[in-house]
Write an enzyme that holds these catalytic residues in place. Structure first.
Site, mmCIF file in Angstrom:
data_model
loop_
_atom_site.group_PDB
_atom_site.id
_atom_site.type_symbol
_atom_site.label_atom_id
_atom_site.label_comp_id
_atom_site.label_asym_id
_atom_site.label_seq_id
_atom_site.Cartn_x
_atom_site.Cartn_y
_atom_site.Cartn_z
ATOM 1 N N HIS A 143 0.842 -1.185 0.000
ATOM 2 C CA HIS A 143 0.000 0.000 0.000
ATOM 3 C C HIS A 143 0.886 1.248 0.000
ATOM 4 C CE1 HIS A 143 -3.756 -2.219 1.763
ATOM 5 N NE2 HIS A 143 -3.287 -2.765 0.651
ATOM 6 N N GLU B 166 1.398 3.776 2.082
ATOM 7 C CA GLU B 166 2.190 4.060 3.275
ATOM 8 C C GLU B 166 3.364 3.089 3.399
ATOM 9 O OE1 GLU B 166 -2.226 4.486 4.564
ATOM 10 O OE2 GLU B 166 -1.055 3.472 3.008
ATOM 11 N N ARG C 114 -7.889 -2.125 -25.918
ATOM 12 C CA ARG C 114 -6.883 -2.243 -26.973
ATOM 13 C C ARG C 114 -5.762 -1.237 -26.715
ATOM 14 N NH1 ARG C 114 -11.865 -3.081 -29.321
ATOM 15 N NH2 ARG C 114 -12.156 -0.926 -30.013
ATOM 16 N N ALA D 126 -29.611 0.402 -27.321
ATOM 17 C CA ALA D 126 -30.546 1.343 -26.716
ATOM 18 C C ALA D 126 -31.475 0.682 -25.713
ATOM 19 C CB ALA D 126 -31.362 2.025 -27.817
ATOM 20 N N LEU E 178 -30.918 -2.162 -23.660
ATOM 21 C CA LEU E 178 -30.265 -2.494 -22.394
ATOM 22 C C LEU E 178 -29.801 -1.229 -21.674
ATOM 23 C CD1 LEU E 178 -29.208 -4.465 -20.331
ATOM 24 C CD2 LEU E 178 -27.198 -4.865 -21.787
#
Length: 384
Positions: free
Chosen positions: A55, A57, A215, A313, A315
């Site tokens: 992490h 720190e 890509r 359109a 979904l």
């Protein structure tokens, strides 16, 4: 609320800049930056680079250890509350305590139930001064999707559409390549690379045969700071209500995870032909005979901070109509497709103005020849 010095603000600004470097590589972990100072001098700085590794720190303190420089009496500026639990790495709060820092400045608390104030308590019980809230809103925004998932168990949902000036996504015959220009398409690739999962519908797969991957060659200037091996391909999620897909489509040829969501089993022959990186999730139907989108999001929320919807359109409109969308990203081309073109979203026939989906414009920029508009949807009660 503490009184912040100009130096405090400068150091936390730097820590947030460092945190942003993890935008494409840390998921599903949050992006975190850390700056450690003595007096008015930075003695080390770092950020969280990859989930499962050090992490912010810990990385910063390890650099000091390698340089044989003591952090005793130092001040640490961190963009997110130091973790307090043992996971794939030891707790950062413990590392700061062992380093004998004198003060920790935290931008925002971590809502993760395994942390949620425990990191602050550990530090204070060890006699370390902790100041919280410097640039809290800005630090929260860096990890907006992580914050939502920790609070609601649901991922942040972004729907992307490419339209003409008159709100059309294709000609009446279905031709849509290309409404927007190459700069906009590069920007879409960068958005894909930021998300944990990409959702589309079976009709998009059968009609366009897309790969649905990030890509690298189309990432534009991002390639200057991100090597191809650092790209995390999003989980590709295909909603296939009637289990109609077969293994012949291009997306199956790319060796990165795919989740097929269906309401019925796939034929045994199809299952035997699917590659090993494909898994299946069985969902329920909603009251309109479609896949229950809320159930899909709950399932994805077990491991995904954010999902990116690139679909047709119907979904995309369903996500918006059901108030499941946090952000709508529209790429608008300076073209007019005409009244017979295909609509941007298929939505109900609203009869009252107060029924309409509403968003707040948080970004409007030129991307090549096109305009990018980002709407933060205000009617989604699950957004935090």
């Amino acid at each position: 609320m503490p009184t912040w010095s100009t130096f405090d603000m400068q150091m936390m600004t730097r820590a947030m800049q460092l945190a942003e470097r993890g935008r494409y590589t840390t998921r599903p972990n949050p992006c975190v930056g850390c700056v450690i100072t003595k007096g008015n001098t930075i003695i080390t700085e770092d950020y969280h680079k990859v989930a499962g590794q050090g992490h912010a720190e810990a990385n910063a303190l390890n650099t000091l250890k390698q340089q044989q420089v003591s952090a005793q009496g130092a001040t640490a500026y961190v963009t997110l509350e130091p973790c307090s639990h043992y996971g794939r790495t030891p707790p950062c709060a413990e590392a700061l305590i062992n380093a004998k820092v004198a003060r920790v400045v935290v931008a925002v608390l971590d809502p993760n139930p395994q942390v949620a104030g425990r990191g602050i308590n550990m530090l204070e019980q060890a006699g370390i001064r902790v100041d919280v809230g410097l640039f809290e809103a800005q630090a929260y925004a860096i990890n907006r999707s992580f914050m939502k998932r920790m609070k609601t168990s649901l991922p942040w949902v972004t729907v992307k559409v490419a339209t003409s000036l008159d709100g059309k996504t294709a000609l009446s015959n279905g031709v849509s390549k290309w409404i927007t220009g190459p700069k906009a398409r590069q920007d879409v690739q960068r958005l894909r690379a930021q998300h944990c999962a990409l959702i589309t519908g079976v009709n998009t797969v059968t009609m366009d045969d897309p790969s649905l991957n990030v890509r690298y060659d189309e990432l534009g200037s991002l390639k200057n700071s991100l090597h191809e091996t650092q790209i995390h391909q999003p989980l590709r999620v295909v909603l296939d209500t009637h289990a109609s897909l077969t293994a012949e489509y291009r997306l199956f040829a790319i060796d990165s995870p795919i989740l097929l969501v269906t309401t019925k089993p796939y034929p045994e022959l199809v299952k035997s032909q699917l590659p090993s990186h494909v898994s299946v999730f069985k969902a329920d139907l909603d009251d309109k005979g479609r896949i229950n989108l809320q159930q899909v999001l709950v399932h994805l929320g077990e491991s995904c901070n954010s999902v990116f919807v690139e679909a047709g359109a119907t979904l995309s409109g369903s996500f918006v109509a059901q108030k499941l969308v946090d952000e709508l990203v529209i790429y608008q081309a300076p073209k007019i497709l005409g009244s017979q073109g295909r609509n941007m979203l298929n939505l109900p026939d609203y009869l009252q103005m107060d029924q309409l989906p509403v968003g707040e414009v948080v970004e409007q920029t030129r991307v090549g020849q096109d305009t990018k508009i980002v709407l933060r949807m205000t009617g989604n009660e699950q957004t935090n």
